[in-house]
Design a protein around this motif. Structure first.
Motif, PDB file in Angstrom:
ATOM      1  N   ARG A  41       2.779  -9.306   2.427  1.00  0.00           N
ATOM      2  CA  ARG A  41       1.647 -10.948   2.011  1.00  0.00           C
ATOM      3  C   ARG A  41       0.277 -10.130   1.596  1.00  0.00           C
ATOM      4  NH1 ARG A  41       2.516 -15.138   4.812  1.00  0.00           N
ATOM      5  NH2 ARG A  41       3.450 -14.333   5.907  1.00  0.00           N
ATOM      6  N   ARG A  42      -0.426  -9.461   2.255  1.00  0.00           N
ATOM      7  CA  ARG A  42      -1.489  -7.968   1.893  1.00  0.00           C
ATOM      8  C   ARG A  42      -1.876  -7.001   1.505  1.00  0.00           C
ATOM      9  NH1 ARG A  42      -5.670  -8.362   5.377  1.00  0.00           N
ATOM     10  NH2 ARG A  42      -4.892  -9.202   6.801  1.00  0.00           N
ATOM     11  N   TYR A  43      -2.744  -7.050   1.526  1.00  0.00           N
ATOM     12  CA  TYR A  43      -2.572  -5.274   1.834  1.00  0.00           C
ATOM     13  C   TYR A  43      -4.015  -4.806   3.116  1.00  0.00           C
ATOM     14  CZ  TYR A  43       1.012  -4.518  -2.469  1.00  0.00           C
ATOM     15  OH  TYR A  43       2.218  -4.250  -2.360  1.00  0.00           O
ATOM     16  N   ALA A  44      -4.333  -3.960   3.686  1.00  0.00           N
ATOM     17  CA  ALA A  44      -5.457  -4.399   3.783  1.00  0.00           C
ATOM     18  C   ALA A  44      -6.025  -2.320   4.355  1.00  0.00           C
ATOM     19  CB  ALA A  44      -5.520  -4.523   5.847  1.00  0.00           C
ATOM     20  N   GLU A  45      -7.414  -2.178   4.007  1.00  0.00           N
ATOM     21  CA  GLU A  45      -8.082  -0.836   4.223  1.00  0.00           C
ATOM     22  C   GLU A  45      -7.573  -0.164   5.813  1.00  0.00           C
ATOM     23  OE1 GLU A  45      -8.091   0.250   1.383  1.00  0.00           O
ATOM     24  OE2 GLU A  45      -8.305  -1.098   0.140  1.00  0.00           O
ATOM     25  N   ARG A  46      -7.392   0.823   5.591  1.00  0.00           N
ATOM     26  CA  ARG A  46      -7.145   1.115   7.626  1.00  0.00           C
ATOM     27  C   ARG A  46      -8.008   1.208   8.132  1.00  0.00           C
ATOM     28  NH1 ARG A  46      -1.307   3.499   8.178  1.00  0.00           N
ATOM     29  NH2 ARG A  46      -1.076   3.531   5.408  1.00  0.00           N
ATOM     30  N   GLY A  47      -9.253   0.862   7.146  1.00  0.00           N
ATOM     31  CA  GLY A  47     -10.111   0.319   8.145  1.00  0.00           C
ATOM     32  C   GLY A  47     -11.165  -0.343   8.157  1.00  0.00           C
ATOM     33  N   GLU A  48     -10.240  -1.382   7.714  1.00  0.00           N
ATOM     34  CA  GLU A  48     -10.666  -2.579   7.229  1.00  0.00           C
ATOM     35  C   GLU A  48     -10.715  -3.745   8.470  1.00  0.00           C
ATOM     36  OE1 GLU A  48      -9.343  -6.520   4.495  1.00  0.00           O
ATOM     37  OE2 GLU A  48      -8.318  -4.692   4.634  1.00  0.00           O
ATOM     38  N   ARG A 155      -5.143   5.153   2.345  1.00  0.00           N
ATOM     39  CA  ARG A 155      -4.072   4.537   1.113  1.00  0.00           C
ATOM     40  C   ARG A 155      -4.257   2.952   1.636  1.00  0.00           C
ATOM     41  NH1 ARG A 155       1.984   7.030   1.277  1.00  0.00           N
ATOM     42  NH2 ARG A 155       1.207   9.658   0.176  1.00  0.00           N
ATOM     43  N   PRO A 156      -3.746   1.749   1.757  1.00  0.00           N
ATOM     44  CA  PRO A 156      -4.221   1.135   1.629  1.00  0.00           C
ATOM     45  C   PRO A 156      -2.895   0.299   2.371  1.00  0.00           C
ATOM     46  CG  PRO A 156      -4.089   1.005  -0.995  1.00  0.00           C
ATOM     47  CD  PRO A 156      -4.061   2.143  -0.648  1.00  0.00           C
ATOM     48  N   LEU A 157      -3.103  -0.005   3.638  1.00  0.00           N
ATOM     49  CA  LEU A 157      -1.892  -0.535   4.118  1.00  0.00           C
ATOM     50  C   LEU A 157      -1.368  -2.214   4.211  1.00  0.00           C
ATOM     51  CD1 LEU A 157      -1.372  -0.056   7.238  1.00  0.00           C
ATOM     52  CD2 LEU A 157      -2.736  -1.807   8.500  1.00  0.00           C
ATOM     53  N   PHE A 211       8.741   0.278  -6.950  1.00  0.00           N
ATOM     54  CA  PHE A 211       9.120  -0.067  -5.834  1.00  0.00           C
ATOM     55  C   PHE A 211       8.383   1.038  -4.400  1.00  0.00           C
ATOM     56  CE2 PHE A 211      13.701  -2.097  -6.502  1.00  0.00           C
ATOM     57  CZ  PHE A 211      13.563  -3.225  -6.604  1.00  0.00           C
ATOM     58  N   GLU A 212       8.629   1.730  -4.967  1.00  0.00           N
ATOM     59  CA  GLU A 212       7.306   2.656  -4.124  1.00  0.00           C
ATOM     60  C   GLU A 212       5.922   2.719  -4.378  1.00  0.00           C
ATOM     61  OE1 GLU A 212       6.757   6.166  -1.671  1.00  0.00           O
ATOM     62  OE2 GLU A 212       8.751   5.591  -2.237  1.00  0.00           O
ATOM     63  N   LYS A 213       5.549   1.915  -5.229  1.00  0.00           N
ATOM     64  CA  LYS A 213       3.646   1.657  -5.290  1.00  0.00           C
ATOM     65  C   LYS A 213       3.511   0.203  -4.509  1.00  0.00           C
ATOM     66  CE  LYS A 213       3.138   4.756  -9.371  1.00  0.00           C
ATOM     67  NZ  LYS A 213       1.957   4.648 -10.235  1.00  0.00           N
ATOM     68  N   VAL A 214       4.982  -0.937  -4.285  1.00  0.00           N
ATOM     69  CA  VAL A 214       4.478  -1.847  -3.809  1.00  0.00           C
ATOM     70  C   VAL A 214       4.811  -1.797  -2.423  1.00  0.00           C
ATOM     71  CG1 VAL A 214       6.552  -2.757  -4.019  1.00  0.00           C
ATOM     72  CG2 VAL A 214       4.378  -4.425  -4.081  1.00  0.00           C
ATOM     73  N   ARG A 218      -1.460   4.428  -2.558  1.00  0.00           N
ATOM     74  CA  ARG A 218      -1.977   4.838  -2.490  1.00  0.00           C
ATOM     75  C   ARG A 218      -3.101   4.529  -2.821  1.00  0.00           C
ATOM     76  NH1 ARG A 218      -0.634  10.514  -1.006  1.00  0.00           N
ATOM     77  NH2 ARG A 218       1.838  10.898  -1.523  1.00  0.00           N
ATOM     78  N   THR A 219      -3.137   3.493  -3.444  1.00  0.00           N
ATOM     79  CA  THR A 219      -4.609   3.344  -4.483  1.00  0.00           C
ATOM     80  C   THR A 219      -4.428   1.942  -4.645  1.00  0.00           C
ATOM     81  OG1 THR A 219      -4.042   3.561  -6.805  1.00  0.00           O
ATOM     82  CG2 THR A 219      -5.182   4.944  -5.412  1.00  0.00           C
ATOM     83  N   ARG A 220      -5.798   0.239  -4.764  1.00  0.00           N
ATOM     84  CA  ARG A 220      -5.649  -0.341  -5.625  1.00  0.00           C
ATOM     85  C   ARG A 220      -4.486  -0.574  -6.572  1.00  0.00           C
ATOM     86  NH1 ARG A 220      -5.749  -4.590  -1.424  1.00  0.00           N
ATOM     87  NH2 ARG A 220      -6.726  -3.764  -0.122  1.00  0.00           N
ATOM     88  N   ARG A 221      -4.770   0.260  -7.067  1.00  0.00           N
ATOM     89  CA  ARG A 221      -4.462   0.498  -9.141  1.00  0.00           C
ATOM     90  C   ARG A 221      -2.872   0.691  -8.801  1.00  0.00           C
ATOM     91  NH1 ARG A 221      -6.288   1.733 -14.164  1.00  0.00           N
ATOM     92  NH2 ARG A 221      -3.864   0.810 -15.613  1.00  0.00           N
TER      93      ARG A 221
END
Length: 765
Positions: A41-48, A155-157, A211-214, A218-221
């Motif tokens: 649904r969304r991504y959080a930063e690990r420390g966010e 990494r984005p969570l 599929f792997e990247k979604v 590893r990055t927002r890009r």
């Protein structure tokens, strides 16, 4: 994964039977493909730290937050123990609650101040504090001493749509298992729907990499690149389906309908007491070009209330009558069907009396067919339709009944298309010996219609100017929560309009308690009409709390909504209070038909100053002298309803005024919706706003019966440009290879997308 197409593999083989059962039962996921298309649904930063201040009540959520403090308490004379853990993010606080000595001891040891984690549970309110009771959680920094943590922490969570039985992180782990197993066999059996030349030309990722990247970026890009690829999958495959459907529709035989040079349409035009607007002439030309084709027209006519849609449709029906064909006008209510019949016969005069004594030589019959007609009138109407004596048949759902037959049905016109399902429209079209042309009319298209327009599957004509003599409507939000005195001013404005010789409507969401059974012959009760509301209609909303309820309405301090305002209650209070000096009447769906007709007749005659009503006035009510409307609890209505309702005022030469009264808090989605309605009178723009808020449903029809949407990544409005590009690519491909012989993987993906139900739904329109 063997010879079976990789994405069709049952989930039980990949993640185990127990997890697969939960995913099927609660998330609708059955295959590997379903899981891989269950995007975060969304991504959080690990420390966010997420904004805890925005958590919705009574919904299952996953938050990423930090432990601020923990406190244990005893109760019941020391026999019970409760642990309270406070999470924070700087904008708000959330309390976790655990009971039981063993549970408290365990959680107190690991949930230490400063630790970050993911916490999942259902949000509730206790002592005015948001809390999760016995939530599931997973700490994010437990292994902070390991060498791999730096990479992990950066990494984005991914946070997935989850449920109580399966938290977001457990879904992520299952996705990881599937990705690893597919990679181990080199993604054998994976069907990639995008032809390689197109993928290379657009610079899109290969499907396995997407599929792997979604799912494990590893990055927002990585997320951006994956989403770009997966959006193209959805847009392109659907556009191929629609391009093939358009090609098939072009092969359907339809009778071309061209007006005669000196026929019925010419005679009608010669009698018009006014000149058509430029918009009406342009739209008519578009419709007539479609009617002249030898394949069925499929066109949406969108125009504001009062913009002249009915006149445009009537001219199209008369053009069909010139060829010996018939037209059926389908209206959602008997009131509207009767009004159409009355206004069309008045406009046509003796041209609507074909074959009758005194009728015009080139005329035709205009017949009304509704469910409440007497047996003799009904038999006469059915006979006129079956013999072709009636060139225009106007009716409600009664037109769809099996007993209704047409001699030569050439055109189906559907008014207020959001009131009818695809199947209902199709049932009427099926009464033609050959597929009739179809024209659907609306002031505010439903989200699916807007989506299909964006996808290019529905030709659209827009009437964007009001006829001469019509006045603009000013709309304003009346925020009684923040400014209760605004409501006092609203009633003052109503009195001013009445003093100037005009009339007004007051609209409420429900009827209320009449204190007795419905009158004999009355319609069944309208929805939610038996709860009393204690509201001060004079100048505020009373003690209604300070929160937004589930549908954007006012909530009390415990999170529960107060009942919607009722016609009978509001009318009584207005008659005793701010409108005691004006003539007030009520109108609602529980009244007997004769009583409703009497009230409307007296209101139209100017014998009633203010009509307090439900949405029974939404369509089919035309009182040019009515200039003001106050919509109580406006946040309880949808965008289309609000737009239709306010179209009842400003129908004469005097300007219209619509006041949207609400308790909804500023900044919430309900207020945003009302601000949008107040900010524009463009029905198509409003429907786009509605689409952004509610999504489009399933453009392939599955959502109509509770299935999953075919659009999981694509947002119709945000990705309109991508959709147009996908349409161009799909149209070119299908034109050169209609059977997709050169794109076997695309054909396989298309077959998977278009099961029999969806194929039929698309064919219907």
């Amino acid at each position: 994964m063997g010879s079976v197409t990789a994405l069709k593999e049952p989930l039980a083989k990949a993640v185990g039977g127990t997890t697969a059962k939960v995913m099927a039962a609660h998330l609708g996921l059955h295959t590997v493909g379903d899981l891989l298309h269950h995007y975060p649904r969304r991504y959080a930063e690990r420390g966010e730290l997420t904004r805890l201040s925005e958590l919705p009540l009574d919904e299952h959520v996953t938050v990423v937050a930090e432990v601020a403090d923990t406190r244990s308490h005893t109760f019941n004379r020391g026999r019970g123990v409760r642990l309270e853990v406070t999470l924070t993010d700087g904008s708000g606080r959330l309390q976790l609650v655990f009971f039981g000595r063993r549970a408290v001891h365990h959680h107190e040891k690991v949930l230490l101040p400063g630790r970050r984690g993911m916490f999942a549970g259902k949000v509730s309110l206790f002592n005015r504090k948001l809390q999760l009771s016995h939530p599931a959680y997973e700490l994010l920094d437990e292994d902070s001493g390991s060498a791999a943590v730096a990479d992990f922490a950066g990494r984005p969570l991914p946070l997935y749509p989850a449920c109580k039985q399966l938290e977001s992180w457990r879904i992520a782990k299952s996705v990881g298992v599937v990705l690893d197993s597919l990679a181990a066999v080199g993604w054998e059996g994976l069907v990639d729907p995008l032809p390689e030349p197109l993928r290379a030309r657009r610079g899109l990722l290969p499907l396995p990499e997407a599929f792997e990247k979604v799912h494990r970026p590893r990055t927002r890009r990585d997320i951006e690149d994956a989403r770009a690829r997966l959006k193209w999958d959805e847009g392109f495959v659907l556009q191929v389906a629609l391009a093939r459907r358009r090609g098939a529709a072009a092969q359907l035989p339809a009778v071309p309908r061209r007006p005669a040079a000196d026929g019925l349409l010419h005679a009608f035009d010669a009698r018009l007491p006014f000149t058509l607007t430029a918009g009406q002439r342009r739209v008519t030309d578009e419709i007539f070009a479609d009617l002249a084709a030898d394949h069925p027209m499929h066109r949406l006519l969108q125009g504001e209330v009062g913009s002249g849609k009915t006149l445009v449709a009537l001219r199209a029906m008369l053009a069909v009558a010139d060829t010996g064909g018939q037209s059926a006008l389908l209206a959602p209510t008997e009131v509207l069907a009767q009004q159409h019949h009355r206004s069309i016969t008045e406009m046509m005069g003796d041209l609507a009396e074909g074959g009758m004594l005194g009728g015009a030589e080139r005329g035709t019959k205009v017949t009304l067919l509704t469910g409440s007609m007497g047996a003799r009138a009904r038999r006469a109407a059915l006979l006129e339709a079956a013999t072709g004596e009636a060139g225009v048949v106007i009716g409600t759902h009664a037109l769809i009944e099996d007993v209704v037959q047409f001699h030569d049905l050439g055109l189906v016109v559907v008014d207020e298309q959001h009131r009818f399902g695809v199947e209902q429209r199709d049932a009427l079209r099926a009464k033609g010996e050959r597929p009739p042309h179809l024209l659907v009319m609306t002031a505010t298209p439903i989200p699916r219609t807007v989506a299909m327009t964006v996808f290019g599957d529905l030709e659209t004509s827009v009437l964007d100017e009001l006829p001469q003599g019509r006045s603009p409507i000013a709309s304003h939000v009346v925020p009684v929560r923040d400014k209760p005195h605004f409501l006092t001013r609203a009633w003052q404005r109503v009195r001013e309009e009445v003093a100037d010789g005009h009339q007004a409507y007051v609209v409420c969401p429900r009827i209320g308690d009449e204190g007795g059974p419905p009158a004999p012959g009355a319609a069944p009760p309208e929805a939610a009409d038996d709860v009393d509301a204690d509201v001060d209609v004079d100048g505020g909303a009373g003690d209604d709390g300070d929160g937004d309820g589930p549908d954007g309405g006012a909530a009390d301090e415990g999170g529960a909504q107060r009942p919607p305002l009722a016609v009978l209650d509001v009318a009584a209070r207005l008659a005793e209070g701010p409108l005691r000096e004006v003539r007030t009447e009520v109108l609602h769906g529980r009244m007997a038909p004769d009583a409703k007709d009497d009230v409307m007749r007296r209101f139209a005659a100017g014998e009633v100053d203010v009509l307090v009503a439900t949405t029974v006035i939404e369509v089919g009510v035309n009182v040019p002298n009515a200039t003001a409307m106050v919509i109580m609890d406006a946040d309880r209505f949808g965008v289309s309803q609000l737009h239709q309702l306010r179209g009842r005022v400003g129908r004469g030469s005097a300007p219209g005024l619509c006041l949207l009264v609400t308790d909804a808090a500023e900044g919430g989605t309900a207020r945003a919706r009302l601000d949008a309605v107040a900010g524009t009178t463009d029905g198509f723009e409003l429907s786009r706003i509605d689409l952004e808020q509610r999504r489009e449903g399933d453009v392939l029809g599955q959502a109509q019966s509770g299935g999953r949407s075919s659009l999981r990544m694509l947002a119709v409005i945000d990705d309109e440009e991508l959709i147009a590009e996908a349409r161009a690519e799909a149209t070119a491909l299908v034109a050169g290879d209609p059977d997709l012989a050169g794109s076997p993987d695309l054909r396989t993906a298309l077959d998977a997308l278009l099961d029999a139900e969806r194929e039929e739904f698309l064919d219907k329109g």
